[in-house]
Write a protein that holds these residues in place. Sequence first.
Motif, mmCIF file in Angstrom:
data_model
loop_
_atom_site.group_PDB
_atom_site.id
_atom_site.type_symbol
_atom_site.label_atom_id
_atom_site.label_comp_id
_atom_site.label_asym_id
_atom_site.label_seq_id
_atom_site.Cartn_x
_atom_site.Cartn_y
_atom_site.Cartn_z
ATOM 1 N N VAL A 227 35.529 35.354 61.642
ATOM 2 C CA VAL A 227 36.877 34.695 61.550
ATOM 3 C C VAL A 227 36.827 33.496 62.478
ATOM 4 O O VAL A 227 36.515 33.447 63.862
ATOM 5 C CB VAL A 227 38.094 35.424 62.011
ATOM 6 N N THR A 228 37.413 32.288 61.775
ATOM 7 C CA THR A 228 37.403 30.901 62.567
ATOM 8 C C THR A 228 38.724 30.567 62.334
ATOM 9 O O THR A 228 39.601 30.577 61.302
ATOM 10 C CB THR A 228 36.437 29.690 62.110
ATOM 11 N N VAL A 229 39.555 30.240 63.685
ATOM 12 C CA VAL A 229 41.030 29.576 63.292
ATOM 13 C C VAL A 229 40.824 28.059 63.814
ATOM 14 O O VAL A 229 40.341 27.784 65.103
ATOM 15 C CB VAL A 229 41.945 30.344 64.412
ATOM 16 N N CYS A 230 41.421 27.238 63.200
ATOM 17 C CA CYS A 230 41.068 25.839 63.544
ATOM 18 C C CYS A 230 42.617 25.265 63.367
ATOM 19 O O CYS A 230 43.351 25.623 62.484
ATOM 20 C CB CYS A 230 40.174 25.371 62.379
ATOM 21 N N ASP A 231 42.690 24.468 64.426
ATOM 22 C CA ASP A 231 44.043 23.692 64.535
ATOM 23 C C ASP A 231 43.799 22.401 65.313
ATOM 24 O O ASP A 231 42.869 22.290 66.319
ATOM 25 C CB ASP A 231 44.992 24.546 65.087
ATOM 26 N N ALA A 232 44.406 21.286 64.998
ATOM 27 C CA ALA A 232 44.129 20.042 65.684
ATOM 28 C C ALA A 232 44.879 19.910 67.135
ATOM 29 O O ALA A 232 44.760 19.091 67.921
ATOM 30 C CB ALA A 232 44.702 18.877 64.825
ATOM 31 N N ASP A 246 36.592 35.214 66.012
ATOM 32 C CA ASP A 246 35.241 35.108 66.682
ATOM 33 C C ASP A 246 34.936 33.563 67.099
ATOM 34 O O ASP A 246 34.170 33.415 67.961
ATOM 35 C CB ASP A 246 34.054 35.033 65.345
ATOM 36 N N GLU A 247 35.759 32.551 66.659
ATOM 37 C CA GLU A 247 35.791 31.256 67.394
ATOM 38 C C GLU A 247 37.141 30.431 66.982
ATOM 39 O O GLU A 247 37.745 30.807 66.006
ATOM 40 C CB GLU A 247 34.632 30.255 66.648
ATOM 41 N N VAL A 248 37.708 29.632 68.184
ATOM 42 C CA VAL A 248 38.788 29.143 67.852
ATOM 43 C C VAL A 248 38.509 27.512 67.889
ATOM 44 O O VAL A 248 37.622 27.038 69.056
ATOM 45 C CB VAL A 248 39.951 29.289 68.896
ATOM 46 N N VAL A 249 38.617 26.731 67.104
ATOM 47 C CA VAL A 249 38.341 25.196 67.068
ATOM 48 C C VAL A 249 39.425 24.456 67.137
ATOM 49 O O VAL A 249 40.408 24.629 66.491
ATOM 50 C CB VAL A 249 37.435 25.197 65.696
ATOM 51 N N VAL A 250 39.396 23.252 68.089
ATOM 52 C CA VAL A 250 40.467 22.224 68.012
ATOM 53 C C VAL A 250 39.884 21.117 67.344
ATOM 54 O O VAL A 250 38.930 20.364 67.712
ATOM 55 C CB VAL A 250 40.766 22.018 69.514
ATOM 56 N N ASP A 251 40.224 20.833 65.958
ATOM 57 C CA ASP A 251 39.954 19.401 65.336
ATOM 58 C C ASP A 251 40.919 19.779 64.066
ATOM 59 O O ASP A 251 41.643 20.438 64.002
ATOM 60 C CB ASP A 251 38.447 19.941 64.862
ATOM 61 N N TRP A 252 40.994 18.604 63.531
ATOM 62 C CA TRP A 252 41.624 18.063 62.280
ATOM 63 C C TRP A 252 40.966 19.299 61.248
ATOM 64 O O TRP A 252 39.573 19.305 61.053
ATOM 65 C CB TRP A 252 41.830 16.846 61.872
ATOM 66 N N PRO A 253 41.778 19.698 60.488
ATOM 67 C CA PRO A 253 41.383 20.995 59.597
ATOM 68 C C PRO A 253 40.185 20.412 58.498
ATOM 69 O O PRO A 253 39.301 20.998 58.267
ATOM 70 C CB PRO A 253 42.507 21.508 58.846
ATOM 71 N N LEU A 281 42.857 18.691 53.482
ATOM 72 C CA LEU A 281 42.165 19.993 53.875
ATOM 73 C C LEU A 281 42.080 20.536 52.375
ATOM 74 O O LEU A 281 40.887 20.971 51.818
ATOM 75 C CB LEU A 281 43.039 20.869 54.628
ATOM 76 N N LEU A 282 43.196 20.863 51.624
ATOM 77 C CA LEU A 282 43.100 21.582 50.194
ATOM 78 C C LEU A 282 42.317 20.717 49.468
ATOM 79 O O LEU A 282 41.612 21.145 48.488
ATOM 80 C CB LEU A 282 44.555 21.814 49.599
ATOM 81 N N ARG A 283 42.352 19.257 49.331
ATOM 82 C CA ARG A 283 41.634 18.486 48.484
ATOM 83 C C ARG A 283 40.330 18.905 48.669
ATOM 84 O O ARG A 283 39.307 18.882 47.602
ATOM 85 C CB ARG A 283 42.036 16.931 48.624
ATOM 86 N N LEU A 284 39.772 18.755 49.782
ATOM 87 C CA LEU A 284 38.460 19.379 49.894
ATOM 88 C C LEU A 284 38.008 20.422 49.814
ATOM 89 O O LEU A 284 37.140 21.084 49.002
ATOM 90 C CB LEU A 284 37.867 18.923 51.624
ATOM 91 N N ALA A 285 38.809 21.654 50.097
ATOM 92 C CA ALA A 285 38.594 23.129 49.886
ATOM 93 C C ALA A 285 38.389 23.334 48.301
ATOM 94 O O ALA A 285 37.610 24.084 48.004
ATOM 95 C CB ALA A 285 39.655 23.897 50.641
ATOM 96 N N LEU A 286 39.151 22.664 47.619
ATOM 97 C CA LEU A 286 39.339 22.901 46.187
ATOM 98 C C LEU A 286 37.901 22.523 45.466
ATOM 99 O O LEU A 286 37.696 23.001 44.163
ATOM 100 C CB LEU A 286 40.357 22.373 45.659
ATOM 101 N N GLU A 287 37.325 21.540 46.239
ATOM 102 C CA GLU A 287 35.922 21.131 45.603
ATOM 103 C C GLU A 287 34.764 21.876 46.158
ATOM 104 O O GLU A 287 33.583 21.771 45.423
ATOM 105 C CB GLU A 287 35.692 19.758 46.211
ATOM 106 N N LEU A 288 34.876 22.848 47.225
ATOM 107 C CA LEU A 288 33.929 23.403 47.610
ATOM 108 C C LEU A 288 33.344 24.826 46.830
ATOM 109 O O LEU A 288 34.468 25.251 46.272
ATOM 110 C CB LEU A 288 34.186 23.850 49.366
ATOM 111 N N PRO A 289 32.262 25.199 46.815
ATOM 112 C CA PRO A 289 31.966 26.510 46.179
ATOM 113 C C PRO A 289 32.384 27.637 47.071
ATOM 114 O O PRO A 289 31.438 28.688 47.114
ATOM 115 C CB PRO A 289 30.534 26.582 46.133
ATOM 116 N N VAL A 290 33.587 27.796 47.617
ATOM 117 C CA VAL A 290 34.080 28.989 48.289
ATOM 118 C C VAL A 290 34.848 29.817 47.174
ATOM 119 O O VAL A 290 35.160 29.623 46.361
ATOM 120 C CB VAL A 290 35.214 28.284 49.275
#
Length: 379
Positions: A227-232, A246-253, A281-290
């Motif tokens: 699990v990764t949690v990300c927030d700017a 497992d990791e917490v990331v400070v960044d733009w999603p 974020l969603l524009r990118l996510a919907l293009e990825l093979p997730v």
Amino acid sequence: MLNIADTLHRWCREARPFALATVVDVTGSAPLPVGTSVAVDEDGNAVGSISGGCVEGAVYELCRQVLRDGGASQRARFGYLDDDAFAVGLTCGGELDVLVQRIDPTARPYLAVALSDVVHGRPTAVAQIADGPEELLGRMLYVDANGDTRHDTLSGTVRRELSARARALLRSGRTARAEVGGDAETCPERLSALVHVHASRPRMLIFGAVDFAAALSRAGRFLGYRVTVCDARPVFATGARFPHADEVVVDWPHRYLERADVDARTVVCVLTHDAKFDVPLLRLALELPVGYVGAMGSRRTHEERLRLLREAGVTEERLGRLRSPIGLDLGARTPEETAVSITAEIVAHANGGAGLPLSQGTGPIHRPSVRERPVPVSR
């Protein structure tokens, strides 16, 4: 078996027959886990260990015997002997069940493919029948990263059930026993298989350091996700607030997702419901093979989000992948209940489930998969 994949892969490429001894069950304390193997080739070369040394000699001789006889697979049990702790047995006090079988790589061409996947770091599952009718002991089934299946000769119902169990374990990244059959109507043969899994944990990427993310990260970890949690916003994205991540990331999603390592098992959960984060974020996510993309928000928020995504150039086909509002309708209100709702939808989506009460359905609970390729084995 996967603990000695490098050597077994080489032996398979060389078409070298070998005996494989695998720990299929452990009772009490034992030095090595279920799935650990020893292999011996026809020249007497051995690789691997199943007990740290205390039963290796006896297992070696069993392997040599199976190679000489060329017969059926054998089961053996090794345990602690009260009268002589240093005789053949486990001085640690536990007991091991070991399956010993002869492997002819020319009769199992898929095994070289499976071992190649392991050697090259690709997700792989190999199911090995450990309990059941004697003629089925040791038969195998291989599931690759795409969920495609190849196998020894197995009946249709056994094959379908075992394939489903192997895929589920591959998604969770766990080596474990899988019970199959025992149903007089669908699969009367009761079998137990050991499913060897080589896979990193699938990823759950949670965007938005909110209370719902804390509950979801805990549920995701329980299900076996990394699990990764990300927030700017650094004030919210802290390890103290998300101890189960497992990791917490400070960044733009969207910027984090651009560099994230994702695959078909990855789930993306967008909990920010803030357009300045959601849209890129969603524009990118919907293009990825997730495997799954879900976004939190009311139905009004969802409609506005769709409008903005269309303006950003996202096609209707891509939008069709978006699960929003995220989760199944469980009447959830608290963050914990919402986490159950979200993970229930993720599980249903991954397994092709309808998300309806089983009491309202008909027919088999476990539906067969269509992606199977049988590989007959010479006997």
